[in-house]
Scaffold this active site. Structure first.
Site, mmCIF file in Angstrom:
data_model
loop_
_atom_site.group_PDB
_atom_site.id
_atom_site.type_symbol
_atom_site.label_atom_id
_atom_site.label_comp_id
_atom_site.label_asym_id
_atom_site.label_seq_id
_atom_site.Cartn_x
_atom_site.Cartn_y
_atom_site.Cartn_z
ATOM 1 N N ALA A 64 0.758 -1.239 -0.019
ATOM 2 C CA ALA A 64 -0.290 0.001 0.092
ATOM 3 C C ALA A 64 0.915 1.297 0.134
ATOM 4 O O ALA A 64 1.601 1.369 1.083
ATOM 5 C CB ALA A 64 -0.892 -0.016 1.157
ATOM 6 N N LEU A 65 0.883 1.890 -1.240
ATOM 7 C CA LEU A 65 1.953 3.055 -1.221
ATOM 8 C C LEU A 65 1.034 4.182 -1.501
ATOM 9 O O LEU A 65 1.212 5.229 -1.035
ATOM 10 C CB LEU A 65 2.811 2.982 -2.419
ATOM 11 C CG LEU A 65 3.589 4.175 -2.619
ATOM 12 C CD1 LEU A 65 4.725 4.301 -1.603
ATOM 13 C CD2 LEU A 65 4.150 3.949 -4.075
ATOM 14 N N GLU A 87 -2.148 7.245 -2.093
ATOM 15 C CA GLU A 87 -3.050 7.862 -1.325
ATOM 16 C C GLU A 87 -4.075 8.346 -1.977
ATOM 17 O O GLU A 87 -3.473 9.123 -2.899
ATOM 18 C CB GLU A 87 -2.320 8.871 -0.309
ATOM 19 C CG GLU A 87 -1.308 7.791 0.683
ATOM 20 C CD GLU A 87 -0.428 8.735 1.313
ATOM 21 O OE1 GLU A 87 -0.337 9.807 1.576
ATOM 22 O OE2 GLU A 87 0.288 7.917 2.390
ATOM 23 N N ARG A 104 -9.044 -3.475 -43.381
ATOM 24 C CA ARG A 104 -10.058 -2.586 -43.580
ATOM 25 C C ARG A 104 -9.999 -1.650 -44.603
ATOM 26 O O ARG A 104 -8.886 -1.165 -45.135
ATOM 27 C CB ARG A 104 -9.887 -1.660 -42.222
ATOM 28 C CG ARG A 104 -11.172 -0.641 -42.317
ATOM 29 C CD ARG A 104 -12.621 -1.317 -42.115
ATOM 30 N NE ARG A 104 -13.676 -0.175 -42.124
ATOM 31 C CZ ARG A 104 -15.046 -0.457 -41.940
ATOM 32 N NH1 ARG A 104 -15.294 -1.555 -42.078
ATOM 33 N NH2 ARG A 104 -15.727 0.508 -42.150
ATOM 34 N N GLN A 146 -8.239 5.265 -32.652
ATOM 35 C CA GLN A 146 -8.558 6.156 -33.736
ATOM 36 C C GLN A 146 -8.300 5.551 -35.080
ATOM 37 O O GLN A 146 -9.493 5.541 -36.030
ATOM 38 C CB GLN A 146 -7.479 7.445 -33.683
ATOM 39 C CG GLN A 146 -7.815 8.456 -34.817
ATOM 40 C CD GLN A 146 -9.052 8.981 -34.395
ATOM 41 O OE1 GLN A 146 -9.535 9.253 -33.244
ATOM 42 N NE2 GLN A 146 -9.680 9.772 -35.512
ATOM 43 N N ILE A 147 -7.490 4.550 -35.086
ATOM 44 C CA ILE A 147 -7.431 3.841 -36.431
ATOM 45 C C ILE A 147 -8.546 2.800 -36.707
ATOM 46 O O ILE A 147 -8.861 2.775 -37.837
ATOM 47 C CB ILE A 147 -6.045 3.088 -36.454
ATOM 48 C CG1 ILE A 147 -4.874 4.242 -36.672
ATOM 49 C CG2 ILE A 147 -5.955 1.785 -37.430
ATOM 50 C CD1 ILE A 147 -3.561 3.493 -36.271
ATOM 51 N N GLY A 155 -11.362 3.692 -35.893
ATOM 52 C CA GLY A 155 -12.683 4.221 -36.136
ATOM 53 C C GLY A 155 -13.844 4.198 -35.068
ATOM 54 O O GLY A 155 -13.316 3.788 -33.830
ATOM 55 N N GLY A 156 -15.004 4.228 -35.288
ATOM 56 C CA GLY A 156 -16.154 3.778 -34.789
ATOM 57 C C GLY A 156 -16.047 2.569 -33.971
ATOM 58 O O GLY A 156 -16.446 2.354 -32.695
ATOM 59 N N GLU A 191 1.659 4.588 -9.161
ATOM 60 C CA GLU A 191 3.359 4.450 -8.458
ATOM 61 C C GLU A 191 2.926 3.404 -7.445
ATOM 62 O O GLU A 191 2.116 3.159 -6.950
ATOM 63 C CB GLU A 191 3.454 5.814 -7.470
ATOM 64 C CG GLU A 191 3.612 6.986 -8.242
ATOM 65 C CD GLU A 191 4.961 7.134 -8.939
ATOM 66 O OE1 GLU A 191 6.038 6.306 -8.752
ATOM 67 O OE2 GLU A 191 5.432 8.242 -9.324
#
Ligand SMILES: Cc1cc2nc3c(=O)[nH]c(=O)nc-3n(C[C@H](O)[C@H](O)[C@H](O)COP(=O)(O)OP(=O)(O)OC[C@H]3O[C@@H](n4cnc5c(N)ncnc54)[C@H](O)[C@@H]3O)c2cc1C
Lengths: 364, 386
Positions: free
Chosen positions: A127-128, A130, A264, A332-333, A335-336, A359
């Site tokens: 546990a680092l 916070e 595509r 992005q490449i 697309g939808g 971290e």
């Protein structure tokens, strides 16, 4: 003499882990993300590869070959390429094991390290982080105070992987001597594990808020005893590993987008025939390699026992930025279609965003 | 085996060059930026002095990584002077890469520039129109055409000219020829005035029925329709890491200077602070350092592959693309960070910004590097990805 190619051992690690990640992680990735569940089975399988015991010297129950941050991050890249959430979960025992190996007293090594050499996954974590906007690992607010022969911990931690099942949690806190780390039992009085946290990505990885309220810990649970830990080095080891995972995610997205762009068709030819697509792919390929070289250099320096604060910090900044760019290009490449969860690029995009904030969630 | 350690020879060469840069290059840097096209006696004196040590670049005998290290260091001193260095230029690299032992004996000692670019084609090197025809009676090549932007065309003796044996046969018919100083019909027609690297001359040359001996052709005169052009392009795989190193050297000069200047103003660059505690300037410097290191490691990788004789076109283009872009952006940012002083000609930062822009242009523009990378990773031909 400068050289940037893997040796035989590293090639073997890379190959084995790539195959393993393909076979075991890839098929689980989508479903685990959708259902926010981490398959126990996957954790056990990673453990069965012997990756923990192989870093532990024989005298503590392992069969150490040679502990190497570089080899560990070569593995981490491949596992994260398979799936980041499962990789972080499966490697979480390192979060306790590595600091003990690095800075633990002889007694601590004897007591704790054999646990990691058993047949099954030893649930343990650290546990680092916070929960604040301006979280800074160099300014922890969790405190450790010596009182009546015990250390008393107070503070709130977040993003603690597998805290719900961890036998021990390594808690980082600000003490009299600077940053200290305590091995706290998962069921210790004063330690409470909160609700499972919800994030944009890393959905398969159980992450928790952990609250420490006057949590008393025996002093022999302070890693390194009087001498304490080398906090900087541990952070740097963590950064090297996170960088490698960022490379893994970026590479996954890049490879997927590349294949897609060749298949595509738009306006009568594959979209990859167009420079605006092809150049995004070229840039991604270049940046993935650049990120990897920066991560390797940090790990290489750490393996030589040198201070790698500058290298790790620069690598971490760079990898966080570039991962965002590369995984964004991935969406992005497509697309939808990239926006739809049937394709993994949106998951890599969500997971990729985490690195700027993370971290200490992985360590080499 | 992964190793980021430089060899003792590389470190020694770096150290030596660094001293030379501080003692000579930096001192005359501004003077020859302001006085374009003037004689540079200091440079020639230095070259004479260094002859005993085997010259500044130690010939081309050094390994590729050491050459890259040396080039970065020289360019840290001054890129224009590096390009104008009297020991020779790009033409020498081409000659070294493909010349026969006889040719090396004939041309090895002379300095040589490289002439590929023409008024009508730069990036599209396959389209050159300069012709080479064999005169069977005299066994001479007759070169006709115009070449522009020849680095060191005025300073260096010989020029390696790319010419086609037959335009209808395309790339396969393009060969390179050594045209020696004083060859009849070789004429320097223009000295360019440039944005930066002003101490390095850039010229245009016309070849008018220029006759050269048959033996001056580099490589085979045979027109192989397959792969014939590849040999010519392979020279770039060897030279691009050097050009990348030039960009890295200039960027480092600007970044070093910016950090030193900021430090005098009380601004230091911490590596152990969270992002909320960093100023915009500190963040910018950290980002620039990371970019520079990324470009350098990509470049070193390409050079080590050359040392091992491993094909490196992809990696060389990655290094060149990254370094050219990085240098352009880093130097611009440094000028910005230093405010009006950065913009002033009293300091060298503005000059470095002008100088390094060339590294994103010559030896293949940034866009051309991206094309090469993209074609390789996609497995595409030039017809598929234009
Ligand atoms: C100072 C200086 C020194 C030089 N030294 C030498 C030398 O020693 N020897 C030598 O032979 N040449 C030399 N050059 C020439 C240099 O290599 C060319 O200028 C460069 O390759 C670009 O060619 P170009 O200027 O004709 O631009 P163009 O080819 O006309 O390109 C213009 C723009 O279009 C882009 N572009 C072109 N094709 C494509 C494509 N397919 N896809 C995407 N974008 C594209 C380019 O990236 C560029 O941005 C030098 C140039 C300068 C300025």
């Amino acid at each position: 003499m400068a050289d940037f190619s893997l040796n035989e051992e590293q090639k073997l690690i890379q190959e084995t882990m790539r195959e393993f990640a393909q076979e075991e992680f890839r098929k689980l990735a989508h479903e685990s993300d959708e259902s926010s569940t981490l398959q126990e089975d996957a954790l056990e399988k990673v453990c069965a590869l012997g990756i923990f015991s192989s870093s532990i010297p024989e005298e503590y129950g392992g069969h150490e070959m040679e502990r190497s941050a570089l080899n560990t991050i070569i593995m981490a890249e491949e596992l994260a390429w398979g799936d980041l959430s499962i990789a972080l979960g499966a490697l979480s025992p390192l979060l306790m094991m590595t600091p003990i190996l690095e800075s633990g007293t002889e007694d601590q090594k004897k007591k704790w390290l054999p646990n990691f050499c058993g047949e099954s996954f030893y649930a343990s974590t650290a546990a680092l982080m916070e929960p604040r906007v301006s979280f800074d690992p160099f300014a922890l607010q969790t405190t450790a105070e010596e009182r009546g022969g015990k250390a008393v911990l107070n503070g709130v931690k977040c993003m603690v992987p597998l805290a719900d099942r961890a036998r021990q949690i390594l808690v980082y806190a600000k003490g009299a001597s600077g940053m200290e780390a305590y091995i706290v039992d998962g069921d210790a009085a004063g330690l409470s594990v909160g609700e499972r946290e919800k994030y944009m990505g890393l959905r398969a990885l159980p992450l928790f808020t952990v609250t420490l309220k006057d949590c008393e810990v025996d002093l022999d649970r302070r890693v390194g005893g009087e001498k304490g830990i080398d906090y900087n080095r541990l952070l740097n080891l963590s950064r090297a590993s996170l960088c490698a995972m960022a490379v893994g995610i970026s590479r996954a997205s890049h490879e997927y987008a590349l294949e897609y762009a060749k298949e595509r068709v738009a306006f009568g030819e594959p979209i990859a025939y167009r420079q605006s697509i092809a150049f995004m792919l070229a840039e991604s390929a270049m940046e993935v390699d650049a990120m990897r070289l920066l991560a390797w250099r940090a790990a290489w320096k750490l393996d030589r026992g040198e201070d790698a604060t500058r290298e790790s910090t620069l690598a971490k900044r760079y990898c966080a930025d570039q991962t965002m760019k590369v995984t964004d290009y991935g969406v992005q490449i497509l697309g939808g279609h990239g926006y739809i969860r049937e394709h993994p690029v949106e998951r890599w995009f969500r997971n990729g965003r985490s690195f700027a904030a993370l971290e200490g969630l992985a360590i080499a | 085996m992964i190793d980021f350690e430089l060899s003792p020879e590389a470190l020694k060469a770096q150290e030596r060059v660094r001293t030379i840069c501080e003692n000579v290059f930096r001192k005359i840097s501004r003077k020859y930026d302001e006085n374009e096209h003037s004689e540079m006696p200091e440079l020639h004196e230095l070259a004479e002095e260094l002859k005993g040590e085997g010259g500044l670049r130690g010939g081309m005998n050094r390994d590729f990584l050491t050459n890259v290290i040396v080039t970065e260091e020289l360019s840290w001193g001054d890129l224009g002077l590096t390009l104008a260095w009297p020991e020779g230029g790009l033409g020498n690299a081409a000659i070294n890469a493909v010349a026969t032992p006889e040719q090396k004996a004939r041309f090895g000692k002379a300095t040589a520039s490289m002439a590929i670019t023409e008024p009508g084609c730069g990036s599209d090197t396959s389209n050159i129109t300069t012709t080479a025809k064999l005169d069977p009676e005299t066994n001479e090549w007759i070169i006709n055409g115009e070449k522009i932007f020849i680095t060191g065309g005025k300073t260096y003796d010989n020029v390696v000219v790319w010419a086609t044996l037959d335009r209808s046969l395309g790339r396969a018919a393009i060969k390179s020829f050594v045209v020696e100083k004083g060859a009849p019909g070789r004429e320097l027609v223009k000295l360019e005035h440039k944005l930066g690297i002003r101490s390095s001359d850039t010229v245009a040359m016309v070849f008018n029925d220029c006759r050269i001996p048959y033996e001056n052709i580099l490589g085979s005169p045979e027109i192989k329709t397959r792969g014939g052009f590849k040999g010519a392009m392979a020279t770039f795989d060897a030279t691009r890491p050097g050009v990348a190193a030039m960009g890295i050297g200039v960027a480092r000069a600007a970044l070093d200077f910016t950090k030193e200047t900021l430090e005098k103003e009380g601004i230091t660059i911490p590596y152990d602070k969270g992002m909320h505690d960093l100023s915009a300037v500190q963040k910018a410097v950290l980002d620039m350092e990371a970019e520079l290191e990324a470009a350098r490691l990509l470049t070193w990788r390409a050079a080590t592959m050359l040392n091992k004789g491993v094909r490196n076109s992809l990696e060389a283009s990655m290094g060149k693309a990254k370094a050219g872009r990085m240098a352009t952006l880093v130097t611009q940012r440094c000028v910005e960070i230093l405010g009006p002083c950065g913009y002033s000609r009293d300091w060298l930062v503005e000059k470095w910004m002008r100088d390094c822009k060339i590294t994103d242009i010559f030896e293949g523009t940034g866009q051309i590097q991206m094309l090469i990378i993209a074609r390789q990773i996609l497995g595409y031909t030039r017809a598929e990805l234009k």
